[in-house]
Design a protein around this motif. Sequence first.
Motif, PDB file in Angstrom:
ATOM      1  N   LYS A   1      43.464  41.327  37.955  1.00 28.05           N
ATOM      2  CA  LYS A   1      44.558  41.922  38.737  1.00 28.05           C
ATOM      3  C   LYS A   1      44.269  41.850  40.227  1.00 28.05           C
ATOM      4  CE  LYS A   1      46.301  45.036  35.201  1.00 28.05           C
ATOM      5  NZ  LYS A   1      46.500  46.428  34.801  1.00 28.05           N
ATOM      6  N   LEU A   2      43.034  42.134  40.614  1.00 30.80           N
ATOM      7  CA  LEU A   2      42.667  42.058  42.020  1.00 30.80           C
ATOM      8  C   LEU A   2      42.768  40.622  42.529  1.00 30.80           C
ATOM      9  CD1 LEU A   2      41.789  43.640  44.463  1.00 30.80           C
ATOM     10  CD2 LEU A   2      39.427  43.419  43.681  1.00 30.80           C
ATOM     11  N   PHE A   3      42.345  39.669  41.698  1.00 26.55           N
ATOM     12  CA  PHE A   3      42.462  38.260  42.092  1.00 26.55           C
ATOM     13  C   PHE A   3      43.922  37.864  42.261  1.00 26.55           C
ATOM     14  CE2 PHE A   3      42.868  33.737  40.824  1.00 26.55           C
ATOM     15  CZ  PHE A   3      42.268  33.184  41.937  1.00 26.55           C
ATOM     16  N   ARG A   4      44.778  38.342  41.385  1.00 29.54           N
ATOM     17  CA  ARG A   4      46.208  38.032  41.520  1.00 29.54           C
ATOM     18  C   ARG A   4      46.767  38.587  42.819  1.00 29.54           C
ATOM     19  NH1 ARG A   4      48.607  40.543  36.619  1.00 29.54           N
ATOM     20  NH2 ARG A   4      50.497  40.330  37.822  1.00 29.54           N
ATOM     21  N   LEU A   5      46.378  39.807  43.190  1.00 33.16           N
ATOM     22  CA  LEU A   5      46.824  40.388  44.460  1.00 33.16           C
ATOM     23  C   LEU A   5      46.287  39.592  45.647  1.00 33.16           C
ATOM     24  CD1 LEU A   5      46.434  44.203  43.764  1.00 33.16           C
ATOM     25  CD2 LEU A   5      48.566  42.928  44.023  1.00 33.16           C
ATOM     26  N   ILE A   6      45.026  39.206  45.581  1.00 27.46           N
ATOM     27  CA  ILE A   6      44.436  38.410  46.655  1.00 27.46           C
ATOM     28  C   ILE A   6      45.115  37.054  46.737  1.00 27.46           C
ATOM     29  CG2 ILE A   6      42.319  37.233  47.387  1.00 27.46           C
ATOM     30  CD1 ILE A   6      40.791  39.682  46.329  1.00 27.46           C
ATOM     31  N   ALA A   7      45.449  36.456  45.593  1.00 27.87           N
ATOM     32  CA  ALA A   7      46.135  35.154  45.591  1.00 27.87           C
ATOM     33  C   ALA A   7      47.489  35.255  46.285  1.00 27.87           C
ATOM     34  CB  ALA A   7      46.298  34.645  44.162  1.00 27.87           C
ATOM     35  N   ILE A   8      48.222  36.321  46.005  1.00 25.58           N
ATOM     36  CA  ILE A   8      49.524  36.499  46.662  1.00 25.58           C
ATOM     37  C   ILE A   8      49.326  36.687  48.167  1.00 25.58           C
ATOM     38  CG2 ILE A   8      51.489  38.060  46.896  1.00 25.58           C
ATOM     39  CD1 ILE A   8      51.251  38.538  43.855  1.00 25.58           C
ATOM     40  N   ALA A   9      48.380  37.539  48.555  1.00 25.90           N
ATOM     41  CA  ALA A   9      48.133  37.780  49.980  1.00 25.90           C
ATOM     42  C   ALA A   9      47.666  36.507  50.677  1.00 25.90           C
ATOM     43  CB  ALA A   9      47.099  38.889  50.145  1.00 25.90           C
ATOM     44  N   GLU A  10      46.820  35.730  50.023  1.00 27.37           N
ATOM     45  CA  GLU A  10      46.331  34.480  50.611  1.00 27.37           C
ATOM     46  C   GLU A  10      47.470  33.483  50.752  1.00 27.37           C
ATOM     47  OE1 GLU A  10      44.740  30.492  50.880  1.00 27.37           O
ATOM     48  OE2 GLU A  10      45.768  31.263  49.115  1.00 27.37           O
ATOM     49  N   GLY A  11      48.329  33.407  49.749  1.00 26.61           N
ATOM     50  CA  GLY A  11      49.469  32.502  49.822  1.00 26.61           C
ATOM     51  C   GLY A  11      50.441  32.876  50.928  1.00 26.61           C
ATOM     52  N   VAL A  12      50.699  34.173  51.071  1.00 31.78           N
ATOM     53  CA  VAL A  12      51.592  34.646  52.135  1.00 31.78           C
ATOM     54  C   VAL A  12      50.972  34.369  53.503  1.00 31.78           C
ATOM     55  CG1 VAL A  12      52.587  36.714  53.190  1.00 31.78           C
ATOM     56  CG2 VAL A  12      52.775  36.355  50.730  1.00 31.78           C
TER      57      VAL A  12
ATOM     58  N   TYR B   1      51.724  29.853  42.241  1.00 32.64           N
ATOM     59  CA  TYR B   1      51.788  29.219  40.920  1.00 32.64           C
ATOM     60  C   TYR B   1      50.623  29.694  40.043  1.00 32.64           C
ATOM     61  CZ  TYR B   1      51.857  25.628  37.314  1.00 32.64           C
ATOM     62  OH  TYR B   1      51.871  24.974  36.128  1.00 32.64           O
ATOM     63  N   LEU B   2      49.419  29.738  40.619  1.00 32.38           N
ATOM     64  CA  LEU B   2      48.258  30.201  39.851  1.00 32.38           C
ATOM     65  C   LEU B   2      48.411  31.663  39.462  1.00 32.38           C
ATOM     66  CD1 LEU B   2      45.463  29.596  38.703  1.00 32.38           C
ATOM     67  CD2 LEU B   2      44.518  30.258  40.919  1.00 32.38           C
ATOM     68  N   GLU B   3      48.918  32.486  40.376  1.00 33.20           N
ATOM     69  CA  GLU B   3      49.132  33.899  40.072  1.00 33.20           C
ATOM     70  C   GLU B   3      50.107  34.056  38.923  1.00 33.20           C
ATOM     71  OE1 GLU B   3      50.990  37.707  39.940  1.00 33.20           O
ATOM     72  OE2 GLU B   3      52.041  35.947  40.666  1.00 33.20           O
ATOM     73  N   LYS B   4      51.150  33.237  38.918  1.00 34.05           N
ATOM     74  CA  LYS B   4      52.146  33.296  37.832  1.00 34.05           C
ATOM     75  C   LYS B   4      51.502  32.891  36.502  1.00 34.05           C
ATOM     76  CE  LYS B   4      56.764  31.709  36.676  1.00 34.05           C
ATOM     77  NZ  LYS B   4      57.902  30.870  37.076  1.00 34.05           N
ATOM     78  N   GLN B   5      50.643  31.883  36.516  1.00 34.07           N
ATOM     79  CA  GLN B   5      49.955  31.481  35.296  1.00 34.07           C
ATOM     80  C   GLN B   5      49.047  32.604  34.772  1.00 34.07           C
ATOM     81  OE1 GLN B   5      47.836  27.886  36.325  1.00 34.07           O
ATOM     82  NE2 GLN B   5      49.378  26.613  35.337  1.00 34.07           N
ATOM     83  N   LEU B   6      48.324  33.254  35.666  1.00 29.58           N
ATOM     84  CA  LEU B   6      47.448  34.350  35.238  1.00 29.58           C
ATOM     85  C   LEU B   6      48.245  35.530  34.705  1.00 29.58           C
ATOM     86  CD1 LEU B   6      44.738  34.351  38.026  1.00 29.58           C
ATOM     87  CD2 LEU B   6      44.419  33.779  35.628  1.00 29.58           C
ATOM     88  N   LYS B   7      49.381  35.799  35.327  1.00 34.19           N
ATOM     89  CA  LYS B   7      50.234  36.900  34.855  1.00 34.19           C
ATOM     90  C   LYS B   7      50.758  36.590  33.460  1.00 34.19           C
ATOM     91  CE  LYS B   7      54.081  39.787  36.284  1.00 34.19           C
ATOM     92  NZ  LYS B   7      55.094  40.019  37.322  1.00 34.19           N
TER      93      LYS B   7
END
Length: 116
Positions: A27-38, A107-113
């Motif tokens: 979950k933390l990685f998904r949040l970081i992925a979104i923040a990094e992408g933004v 895209y990676l965040e969506k796959q992990l979700k």
Amino acid sequence: MGYGKILYFLISCNTLHLQIDFMNTTKLFRLIAIAEGVSFLILLCIAMPLKYFANMPEAVKFTGMAHGILFVAYIIFAWEVMNSLNKKWSWFFMAVAYSIIPFGAFYLEKQLKKAD
């Protein structure tokens, strides 16, 4: 200075091999992925044009620093997710590649979700 303490904490967590629940890590990685992408999109679409067309290099200075810290956190947590979910090395290299491509982190965040 505050970012340095956060980065030090992330690195110390990695080197001390703290037992982190894989769901929390993911979950933390998904949040970081979104923040990094933004931050990457802000850097490319707002800060870089401001630097070159409006002669405002400060935009890249601050946005670039924030993006760099998020990128390092992204790589560290991609490593942690790879280890906690028993993924192969190819998954880690694809996660790194997704971070370099605009919209790739989303895209990676969506796959992990979807995998959760």
